[in-house]
Design a protein around this motif. Structure first.
Motif, PDB file in Angstrom:
ATOM      1  N   GLY A   1       0.809  -1.208   0.000  1.00 57.68           N
ATOM      2  CA  GLY A   1       0.000   0.000   0.000  1.00 57.68           C
ATOM      3  C   GLY A   1       0.845   1.261   0.000  1.00 57.68           C
ATOM      4  N   ALA A   2       1.897   1.280   0.839  1.00 58.29           N
ATOM      5  CA  ALA A   2       2.764   2.454   0.909  1.00 58.29           C
ATOM      6  C   ALA A   2       3.438   2.719  -0.429  1.00 58.29           C
ATOM      7  N   PHE A   3       3.878   1.650  -1.094  1.00 58.04           N
ATOM      8  CA  PHE A   3       4.541   1.798  -2.387  1.00 58.04           C
ATOM      9  C   PHE A   3       3.595   2.419  -3.414  1.00 58.04           C
ATOM     10  N   MET A   4       2.366   1.912  -3.469  1.00 60.96           N
ATOM     11  CA  MET A   4       1.410   2.431  -4.444  1.00 60.96           C
ATOM     12  C   MET A   4       1.102   3.903  -4.213  1.00 60.96           C
ATOM     13  N   LEU A   5       0.800   4.257  -2.968  1.00 63.47           N
ATOM     14  CA  LEU A   5       0.349   5.633  -2.714  1.00 63.47           C
ATOM     15  C   LEU A   5       1.469   6.640  -2.940  1.00 63.47           C
ATOM     16  N   LEU A   6       2.720   6.241  -2.666  1.00 62.22           N
ATOM     17  CA  LEU A   6       3.826   7.170  -2.861  1.00 62.22           C
ATOM     18  C   LEU A   6       4.267   7.237  -4.319  1.00 62.22           C
ATOM     19  N   VAL A   7       4.236   6.119  -5.013  1.00 66.19           N
ATOM     20  CA  VAL A   7       4.563   6.129  -6.441  1.00 66.19           C
ATOM     21  C   VAL A   7       3.583   6.994  -7.215  1.00 66.19           C
ATOM     22  N   ASP A   8       2.317   6.972  -6.800  1.00 66.89           N
ATOM     23  CA  ASP A   8       1.306   7.712  -7.554  1.00 66.89           C
ATOM     24  C   ASP A   8       1.410   9.225  -7.394  1.00 66.89           C
ATOM     25  N   ILE A   9       2.293   9.702  -6.520  1.00 64.20           N
ATOM     26  CA  ILE A   9       2.558  11.135  -6.444  1.00 64.20           C
ATOM     27  C   ILE A   9       3.324  11.590  -7.679  1.00 64.20           C
ATOM     28  N   THR A  10       4.295  10.776  -8.123  1.00 60.65           N
ATOM     29  CA  THR A  10       5.184  11.190  -9.216  1.00 60.65           C
ATOM     30  C   THR A  10       5.023  10.381 -10.496  1.00 60.65           C
ATOM     31  N   ILE A  11       4.287   9.279 -10.458  1.00 60.95           N
ATOM     32  CA  ILE A  11       4.227   8.414 -11.640  1.00 60.95           C
ATOM     33  C   ILE A  11       3.540   9.108 -12.819  1.00 60.95           C
ATOM     34  N   VAL A  12       2.667  10.093 -12.523  1.00 59.31           N
ATOM     35  CA  VAL A  12       1.964  10.783 -13.606  1.00 59.31           C
ATOM     36  C   VAL A  12       2.832  11.845 -14.282  1.00 59.31           C
ATOM     37  N   THR A  13       3.971  12.179 -13.660  1.00 59.41           N
ATOM     38  CA  THR A  13       4.806  13.278 -14.163  1.00 59.41           C
ATOM     39  C   THR A  13       5.155  13.117 -15.636  1.00 59.41           C
ATOM     40  N   VAL A  14       5.646  11.942 -15.995  1.00 65.84           N
ATOM     41  CA  VAL A  14       6.095  11.717 -17.364  1.00 65.84           C
ATOM     42  C   VAL A  14       4.915  11.507 -18.314  1.00 65.84           C
TER      43      VAL A  14
ATOM     44  N   LEU B   1       8.680   4.266 -13.928  1.00 65.19           N
ATOM     45  CA  LEU B   1       7.505   3.424 -14.170  1.00 65.19           C
ATOM     46  C   LEU B   1       6.488   4.149 -15.035  1.00 65.19           C
ATOM     47  N   GLY B   2       6.323   5.441 -14.781  1.00 63.92           N
ATOM     48  CA  GLY B   2       5.414   6.225 -15.613  1.00 63.92           C
ATOM     49  C   GLY B   2       5.856   6.242 -17.061  1.00 63.92           C
ATOM     50  N   GLY B   3       7.156   6.368 -17.280  1.00 64.29           N
ATOM     51  CA  GLY B   3       7.685   6.342 -18.639  1.00 64.29           C
ATOM     52  C   GLY B   3       7.493   5.006 -19.313  1.00 64.29           C
ATOM     53  N   LEU B   4       7.714   3.924 -18.561  1.00 64.17           N
ATOM     54  CA  LEU B   4       7.544   2.583 -19.121  1.00 64.17           C
ATOM     55  C   LEU B   4       6.106   2.340 -19.569  1.00 64.17           C
ATOM     56  N   PHE B   5       5.158   2.618 -18.683  1.00 62.21           N
ATOM     57  CA  PHE B   5       3.754   2.381 -19.012  1.00 62.21           C
ATOM     58  C   PHE B   5       3.284   3.298 -20.138  1.00 62.21           C
TER      59      PHE B   5
ATOM     60  N   LEU C   1       8.016  21.728   4.070  1.00 59.39           N
ATOM     61  CA  LEU C   1       7.292  22.351   2.963  1.00 59.39           C
ATOM     62  C   LEU C   1       8.259  22.839   1.891  1.00 59.39           C
ATOM     63  N   ALA C   2       9.352  23.498   2.328  1.00 56.62           N
ATOM     64  CA  ALA C   2      10.318  24.049   1.378  1.00 56.62           C
ATOM     65  C   ALA C   2      11.050  22.954   0.609  1.00 56.62           C
ATOM     66  N   MET C   3      11.328  21.817   1.260  1.00 50.74           N
ATOM     67  CA  MET C   3      12.024  20.735   0.569  1.00 50.74           C
ATOM     68  C   MET C   3      11.200  20.233  -0.618  1.00 50.74           C
ATOM     69  N   SER C   4       9.913  19.981  -0.398  1.00 51.68           N
ATOM     70  CA  SER C   4       9.069  19.509  -1.494  1.00 51.68           C
ATOM     71  C   SER C   4       8.906  20.577  -2.570  1.00 51.68           C
ATOM     72  N   PHE C   5       8.777  21.820  -2.150  1.00 55.00           N
ATOM     73  CA  PHE C   5       8.626  22.938  -3.091  1.00 55.00           C
ATOM     74  C   PHE C   5       9.878  23.074  -3.949  1.00 55.00           C
ATOM     75  N   ALA C   6      11.048  23.133  -3.310  1.00 52.70           N
ATOM     76  CA  ALA C   6      12.290  23.450  -4.014  1.00 52.70           C
ATOM     77  C   ALA C   6      12.884  22.271  -4.767  1.00 52.70           C
ATOM     78  N   ALA C   7      12.544  21.043  -4.372  1.00 50.75           N
ATOM     79  CA  ALA C   7      13.174  19.874  -4.991  1.00 50.75           C
ATOM     80  C   ALA C   7      12.289  19.148  -5.994  1.00 50.75           C
ATOM     81  N   PHE C   8      10.971  19.183  -5.806  1.00 50.06           N
ATOM     82  CA  PHE C   8      10.113  18.313  -6.609  1.00 50.06           C
ATOM     83  C   PHE C   8       9.066  19.034  -7.453  1.00 50.06           C
ATOM     84  N   ALA C   9       8.697  20.256  -7.080  1.00 53.55           N
ATOM     85  CA  ALA C   9       7.549  20.893  -7.739  1.00 53.55           C
ATOM     86  C   ALA C   9       7.800  21.259  -9.188  1.00 53.55           C
ATOM     87  N   TYR C  10       9.062  21.428  -9.585  1.00 54.04           N
ATOM     88  CA  TYR C  10       9.335  21.756 -10.993  1.00 54.04           C
ATOM     89  C   TYR C  10       9.486  20.502 -11.851  1.00 54.04           C
ATOM     90  N   GLY C  11       9.465  19.329 -11.234  1.00 48.20           N
ATOM     91  CA  GLY C  11       9.640  18.084 -11.971  1.00 48.20           C
ATOM     92  C   GLY C  11       8.634  17.882 -13.093  1.00 48.20           C
TER      93      GLY C  11
END
Length: 457
Positions: free
Chosen positions: A13-26, A148-152, A267-277
């Motif tokens: 469950g943890a893997f699915m919910l966390l992967v789905d934060i970024t899997i849609v990016t690509v 994974l998003g790229g593969l699918f 908050l700043a870590m997620s903003f500065a490291a991931f939000a532009y992905g």
């Protein structure tokens, strides 16, 4: 079933919910093409899920303490699976966004209970092993999303990134029902439903206003209206929490400067490291014309660098003052963002992503322990939930703000480079704040090892 079956059920469950934060990016460019989605629509595909996670994780934890953590985890799995199916068959972007919100509701229920289930299931050395394996799964999930998003997207279809959750959810539900025991908190207070509603309304309205600013401008009546409404809802939330006998977030904790600084750092870590992905992914595919899988691999240096730091020196970071690890880690994240720039090849973003990953590896490891050291043991669960809330909120607000910056550029490349500057400045400024104001004298120094590890979500 075997001794480690409960751990497998929780980790699925943890893997699915966390992967789905970024899997849609690509997958965003293909989604835009198939669903005729606007730039604003794509922002909401990302933010709908992150906002639901941020708004509901604390409330879900309270509900789980009352009616049972296993029960809430199972409900979360079922909701997540049904919402994933809806995402996978969504005929338009509006339905996809609604389904992502529901998916976030299920994800919040899982996120709020996974750590508690491990803590009550395992003891002694087994608990240490379980926490270590769980932490490894979390790290892999963070790295695997774009790939994974790229593969699918490239070899199946973007809808596959959601539909693959169905068989995994079925397995997780079956294993949870067979292997995981029920547990409750006999000393739990009531559920702060008014607080959950007010916080959700505030976060949603502010994010909506920020996204609308990119479309209509900062001075538009709609933009200002939503931002004012969000601010008003935040005031209502504060009043509710002050008056409530069972508040979901004890505002008295904010009297501790360290507690406030650590949440700001999360908050700043997620903003500065991931939000532009997500916008970097769009640039890689729409401007450089890369296919989804190569684009996902181009984003991998950040995750690899973070994983290497966590695996090599992560266990030693807890003996270093949080002021240094959190502060310098955020500064490195900011510097990494400032090193990012566009060009004629994906190599242009490689150095910046790698440097950012080093900072993420340090800050991400340091934040949970630093948070647990600032609160008394009986507030550890609330503090962990608050940390998770602010991480997801940082991503949601970051996507909204940086999306507005990208749209304001004279070209996509120009706007993207400006977003890197904004992200970098946020990282550096909050890093300096942490260096100046995060002091060891604010520590309670009563955190248990399992609580420290348990906060790393």
């Amino acid at each position: 079933m075997g001794k480690w079956s409960p751990l497998v059920a929780v980790c699925l469950g943890a893997f699915m919910l966390l992967v789905d934060i970024t899997i849609v990016t690509v997958a965003l460019p293909d989604m835009a093409h198939d669903l005729n989605a606007s730039f604003t629509g794509l922002q909401w595909v990302l933010d709908a899920y992150a906002l639901a996670l941020a708004a509901l994780v604390l409330g879900s934890g309270s509900v789980a303490d009352h009616i049972g953590r296993r029960r809430v985890y199972l409900i979360g799995l079922v909701v997540f699976a049904v919402a994933s199916l809806a995402c996978g068959v969504a005929p338009n972007v509006e339905i996809l966004i609604i389904a992502r919100i529901v998916q976030g509701v299920g994800g919040a229920a899982m996120l709020a209970t996974t750590m508690a289930l491990i803590n009550v299931t395992y003891h002694g050395k087994d608990r240490a092993v379980a926490l270590g394996l769980w932490g490894a799964v979390i790290g892999i999930a963070a790295s695997a999303g774009p790939v994974l998003g790229g593969l699918f997207t490239e070899y199946v279809h973007w809808r596959g990134i959601f539909l693959v959750n169905l068989p995994i959810s079925v397995i997780a539900i079956w294993m949870t029902m067979r292997a995981v025991g029920e547990s409750k908190n006999p000393h739990a207070s009531g559920v702060d439903l008014p607080g959950v509603v007010a916080f959700t309304a505030s976060a949603g309205a502010i994010t909506y206003g920020l996204i609308q600013a990119g479309e209509d401008g900062w001075g538009a009546a709609g933009t200002l209206g939503w931002l004012i409404a969000g601010a008003a809802a935040l005031v209502v939330f504060v009043v509710i929490e002050i008056r409530s006998d069972h508040s979901m977030l004890d505002l008295a904790l904010f009297r501790r400067p360290a507690f406030t600084v650590i949440l700001l750092a999360a908050l700043a870590m997620s903003f500065a490291a991931f939000a532009y992905g997500p916008f970097t992914s769009i640039w890689l595919q729409n401007v450089l014309h890369m296919k989804p899988l190569p684009a996902g691999l181009a984003l991998l240096p950040m995750s690899v660098a973070s994983f290497l730091v966590a695996g090599t020196v992560g266990r030693h970071l807890h003996s270093v003052a949080a002021r240094l690890t959190v502060g310098f880690g955020l500064v490195v994240i900011g510097v990494g963002a400032l090193l990012l720039h566009t060009g004629s090849s994906w190599v242009a973003v490689l150095p910046g992503l790698a440097v950012t990953g080093l900072g993420v590896g340090v800050t991400g490891q340091a934040l949970p322990g630093a948070m647990m050291a600032t609160v008394p043991p009986h507030r550890a669960g609330m503090a962990s939930g608050a940390l998770n809330t602010f991480r997801q909120l940082g991503f949601a607000l970051g996507v909204a703000v940086l999306g507005t910056v990208v749209r304001g550029g004279s070209s996509f490349d120009n706007g993207l480079e400006s977003s890197y500057v904004v992200a970098g400045v946020v990282g550096v400024v909050v890093g300096v704040i942490a260096l100046l104001f995060l002091r060891s004298r604010d520590s309670v120094d009563q955190a248990k090892p399992q609580q420290v590890l348990g906060a790393e979500v």
